[in-house]
Design an enzyme around this catalytic site. Structure first.
Site, PDB file in Angstrom:
ATOM      1  N   GLU A   1       0.792  -1.219   0.000  1.00  0.00           N
ATOM      2  CA  GLU A   1       0.000   0.000   0.000  1.00  0.00           C
ATOM      3  C   GLU A   1       0.837   1.287   0.000  1.00  0.00           C
ATOM      4  OE1 GLU A   1       0.455  -2.201   2.434  1.00  0.00           O
ATOM      5  OE2 GLU A   1       0.374  -1.311   4.427  1.00  0.00           O
TER       6      GLU A   1
ATOM      7  N   HIS B   1      -8.165  -3.869  -1.009  1.00  0.00           N
ATOM      8  CA  HIS B   1      -7.367  -3.980   0.213  1.00  0.00           C
ATOM      9  C   HIS B   1      -6.311  -2.874   0.297  1.00  0.00           C
ATOM     10  CE1 HIS B   1      -5.352  -6.227   3.520  1.00  0.00           C
ATOM     11  NE2 HIS B   1      -4.280  -5.644   3.012  1.00  0.00           N
ATOM     12  N   GLU B   2      -5.512  -2.752  -0.752  1.00  0.00           N
ATOM     13  CA  GLU B   2      -4.414  -1.762  -0.699  1.00  0.00           C
ATOM     14  C   GLU B   2      -4.973  -0.342  -0.659  1.00  0.00           C
ATOM     15  OE1 GLU B   2      -1.907  -3.204   0.157  1.00  0.00           O
ATOM     16  OE2 GLU B   2      -2.243  -5.203  -0.640  1.00  0.00           O
TER      17      GLU B   2
ATOM     18  N   HIS C   1      -6.013   0.682   2.816  1.00  0.00           N
ATOM     19  CA  HIS C   1      -4.885   1.104   3.662  1.00  0.00           C
ATOM     20  C   HIS C   1      -4.685   2.630   3.630  1.00  0.00           C
ATOM     21  CE1 HIS C   1      -3.011  -2.403   5.412  1.00  0.00           C
ATOM     22  NE2 HIS C   1      -2.861  -3.023   4.250  1.00  0.00           N
TER      23      HIS C   1
ATOM     24  N   GLU D   1      -3.752  -4.201   9.491  1.00  0.00           N
ATOM     25  CA  GLU D   1      -4.294  -5.222   8.570  1.00  0.00           C
ATOM     26  C   GLU D   1      -5.721  -5.653   8.902  1.00  0.00           C
ATOM     27  OE1 GLU D   1      -2.977  -5.674   5.821  1.00  0.00           O
ATOM     28  OE2 GLU D   1      -0.927  -4.951   6.137  1.00  0.00           O
TER      29      GLU D   1
ATOM     30  N   ASP E   1       8.710  -9.578  10.205  1.00  0.00           N
ATOM     31  CA  ASP E   1       8.193 -10.353   9.073  1.00  0.00           C
ATOM     32  C   ASP E   1       7.648 -11.707   9.538  1.00  0.00           C
ATOM     33  OD1 ASP E   1       8.859  -8.342   7.350  1.00  0.00           O
ATOM     34  OD2 ASP E   1      10.587  -9.353   6.446  1.00  0.00           O
TER      35      ASP E   1
ATOM     36  N   TYR F   1      -4.772 -10.244  10.136  1.00  0.00           N
ATOM     37  CA  TYR F   1      -5.699  -9.929   9.039  1.00  0.00           C
ATOM     38  C   TYR F   1      -7.115 -10.392   9.362  1.00  0.00           C
ATOM     39  CZ  TYR F   1      -1.708  -9.048   5.898  1.00  0.00           C
ATOM     40  OH  TYR F   1      -0.591  -8.538   5.309  1.00  0.00           O
TER      41      TYR F   1
HETATM   42  N1  BES Z   1       1.077  -4.390   3.790  1.00  0.00           N
HETATM   43  C1  BES Z   1       0.777  -5.680   3.300  1.00  0.00           C
HETATM   44  C2  BES Z   1       1.979  -6.415   2.785  1.00  0.00           C
HETATM   45  C3  BES Z   1       3.077  -6.632   3.819  1.00  0.00           C
HETATM   46  C4  BES Z   1       2.788  -7.053   5.104  1.00  0.00           C
HETATM   47  C5  BES Z   1       4.389  -6.416   3.472  1.00  0.00           C
HETATM   48  C6  BES Z   1       3.809  -7.223   6.034  1.00  0.00           C
HETATM   49  C7  BES Z   1       5.403  -6.595   4.396  1.00  0.00           C
HETATM   50  C8  BES Z   1       5.117  -7.010   5.683  1.00  0.00           C
HETATM   51  C9  BES Z   1      -0.294  -5.616   2.205  1.00  0.00           C
HETATM   52  O1  BES Z   1      -1.267  -4.656   2.411  1.00  0.00           O
HETATM   53  C10 BES Z   1      -0.999  -6.944   2.201  1.00  0.00           C
HETATM   54  O2  BES Z   1      -1.603  -7.266   3.190  1.00  0.00           O
HETATM   55  N2  BES Z   1      -0.908  -7.686   1.107  1.00  0.00           N
HETATM   56  C11 BES Z   1      -1.531  -8.999   0.966  1.00  0.00           C
HETATM   57  C12 BES Z   1      -2.710  -8.933   0.067  1.00  0.00           C
HETATM   58  C13 BES Z   1      -4.005  -8.684   0.719  1.00  0.00           C
HETATM   59  C14 BES Z   1      -5.125  -8.712  -0.311  1.00  0.00           C
HETATM   60  C15 BES Z   1      -4.314  -9.562   1.894  1.00  0.00           C
HETATM   61  C16 BES Z   1      -0.534  -9.903   0.280  1.00  0.00           C
HETATM   62  O3  BES Z   1       0.517  -9.428  -0.124  1.00  0.00           O
HETATM   63  O4  BES Z   1      -0.823 -11.090   0.140  1.00  0.00           O
HETATM   64 ZN    ZN Z   2      -2.578  -5.095   4.000  1.00  0.00          ZN
END
Ligand code: BES
Ligand code: ZN
Length: 557
Positions: free
Chosen positions: A248, A272-273, A276, A295, A350, A358
């Site tokens: 995002e 989703h993005e 954010h 999230e 991470d 989520y």
């Molecule tokens: N911000 C996250 C991606 C992220 C989380 C990057 C933690 C680094 C560390 C992003 O908004 C996200 O949640 N992406 C999901 C997709 C979403 C539709 C659930 C993904 O990448 O799968």
């Molecule tokens: Zn996210």
């Protein structure tokens, strides 16, 4: 009192960085960013400014009395301690990045869609911004910035910022994990008055088709939660090795090309993005233990967008799929990882990234919504986004606020600090899925991706040959369906699908797809041989973040 961020060396309570000026050369020949960052600071106490770095070479620090790069910590990197001159309100750090920087991926032309030009992109969340800029790398610290980025002729640089040629500026203060840069052979296509998409030329038509509803999505969130505060909302389609579905970055969401399904069935990722832009980018987790505030709220808002645009049936299917996946993942997690407020002591943030923040987070909000009614809950959320706009907040801040505004809606302490799903949780239900479950299907002509996914996940045990014979899953062009099918094939030992496993794992770098497949392969001796052979070939094409994850599953190579 400031919350303590255990994932940063910096001391924003003493000296706080307010504004950055980046001046960088993108050197594809040596795989480094090289140049300087000028940091403008507010001095609260003392003369020592501490910055986060990882793998950076510090060439000089201008306008400072002295500086020292400390020892590198395996998770946090190395603190850069700068003694400021008396009264100085800025310093300039001249530096270059390492070719192995954890927040950068340098791609050779064959790894791109166009095959002719190299590509670079950053991924700063959670604590990778420090691998490409020395800064206070904590989500509780917000900065405005401007940047001058030089790229080789024929390439275009883009940032999550206002762009004009090689110059960029961000007037809204953002946390470091949202600073983002990419460079490659990029074309732009408008989608609406304040939205558009960047992609490599071979993908631009498909991208513009897939994301046609973006402008309507922005309007949908505004109607519920107030104005979009970032000016433009654009998307950038990255090469397939991008380790996430989406990121995002403000004004410029980064997205995997695996959502270009051709039928707009995977655009929940855009919802989703975009969500954010309120939950996360406006109101931000102050520490990575509060990640669920980013999230969980975002998944809740995402489903509200889907409901407004595509109707309750679509949102319900996504909610049931999410709930099912949550239960499946949670079964394999240790109890401390089944809570919303995570203890990340001694861990890389991470690692805290499971479906719990989520889906359990979203389920909490849905349960509160059911308890107090949608109208009251929407008013609460809208006020919450306004009240905390452009701030980082902790779980304690959220609790204090909701206890004042919406007293006792649900047992919040149990939801946030105890493992598992409370018995009183709202239960998502989908009529379409009930029909999918009612026996072997006769007419699937109107099925969406969601119904196919639910159908596959409901087979126990799956009759793999019959499924393939009737529905041709091995030949699916939909990344989500193919991934689900290949995972089931490995689990069931269904040989006819095996020739697709290697090519799939070599063609995508999305961690969500890689992790379950490699994990399943590693469960049998023959699978292990296969996994190692595939990984040896695929690894150089994966992002450093994905490499670290898969190294942990397959073993380093
Ligand atoms: N911000 C996250 C991606 C992220 C989380 C990057 C933690 C680094 C560390 C992003 O908004 C996200 O949640 N992406 C999901 C997709 C979403 C539709 C659930 C993904 O990448 O799968
Ligand atoms: Zn996210």
């Amino acid at each position: 009192m400031e919350p303590m961020d255990i994932h940063s060396w910096s001391r924003p309570d003493l000296i706080r960085v307010r504004h950055l000026e980046l001046n960088l050369d993108v050197r594809f020949d040596r795989r480094v960013l090289e140049g300087s960052v000028t940091l403008h600071v507010d001095r609260l106490s003392g003369g020592e400014l501490v910055l986060d770095t990882r793998g950076l070479r510090i060439h000089a620090v201008e306008n400072a009395a002295a500086f020292e790069l400390g020892a590198a910590h395996p998770v946090l990197g190395a603190p850069l301690k700068i003694q400021l001159l008396p009264e100085a309100s800025w310093v300039r750090v001249h530096y270059s990045t390492s070719p192995e920087a954890s927040g950068l991926q340098w791609l050779d032309p064959p790894q791109t869609a166009g095959k002719l030009h190299p590509f670079l992109y950053t991924q700063s969340q959670a604590i990778h911004a420090r691998s490409w800029v020395p800064l206070q790398d904590s989500p509780a610290v917000r900065v405005t910035f401007q940047a001058e980025i030089r790229v080789p002729a024929g390439l275009r640089a883009v940032m999550g910022a206002e762009m004009s040629g090689s110059h960029f500026r961000m007037e809204q203060p953002v946390p470091s994990y949202l600073i983002a840069l990419a460079a490659g052979d990029l074309e732009f296509r408008p989608l609406g008055p304040r939205s558009g998409v960047y992609a490599e030329p071979p993908l631009i038509d498909a991208a513009a088709y897939e994301f046609a509803d973006t402008e309507a999505m922005i309007g949908a969130v505004e109607a519920m939660y107030g104005p979009y505060r970032w000016g433009r909302y654009d998307l950038l389609v990255l090469p397939p090795s991008f380790p996430f579905g989406g990121m995002e970055n403000p004004r410029l969401t980064f997205a995997t090309p695996t959502i270009l399904a051709g039928d707009r069935s995977l655009v929940s990722l855009v919802a989703h993005e975009l969500a954010h832009s309120w939950s996360g980018n406006l109101v931000t987790n102050a520490t990575w233990s509060d990640f669920w505030l980013n999230e969980g709220f975002t998944v809740y808002v995402e489903r509200r967008i889907l409901e407004r645009l595509y109707g309750p049936a679509r949102a319900a299917m996504e909610a049931v799929l999410g709930r099912r996946q949550l239960d499946a993942e949670m079964a394999g997690l240790r109890e401390p990882d089944r809570v919303l407020h995570l203890d990340l002591t001694g861990r890389d943030p991470d690692d805290g990234c499971t479906l719990v923040p989520y889906e359990k987070g979203a389920l909490l909000l849905r349960t509160i919504e059911q308890a107090v009614g949608r109208e009251r809950f929407d008013a609460f959320l809208r006020a919450y986004f306004d009240h905390f706009a452009f701030r980082g907040i902790t779980t304690a801040d959220f609790l204090e606020y909701i206890r004042r505004e919406l007293p006792n809606p649900v047992p919040l302490d149990e939801w946030i600090f105890r493992p598992g799903i409370p018995a009183s949780a709202a239960e998502p239900h989908s009529g379409a899925f009930a029909r999918v479950e009612s026996g072997w299907p006769t007419d699937t002509s109107a099925w969406s991706t969601h119904e196919w996914l639910h159908f596959l996940r409901s087979q126990d045990p799956p009759d793999m040959p019959r499924l393939d014979r009737e529905f041709h899953f091995t030949d699916s062009g939909n990344s989500e369906i193919l991934h689900q099918w290949l995972w089931m094939a490995v689990k069931a030992g269904y040989q006819p699908a095996y020739p697709k496993v290697g090519p799939f794992l070599k063609s995508v770098g999305r961690r969500k797809f890689l992790k379950p497949l490699y994990t399943e392969l590693m469960k049998t001796p023959r699978g292990q041989t296969r996994a190692r052979a595939i990984y040896a070939e695929a690894r150089p094409g994966y992002h450093p973040i994905a490499q670290a994850t898969i190294d942990g599953i397959v073993g380093g190579v």
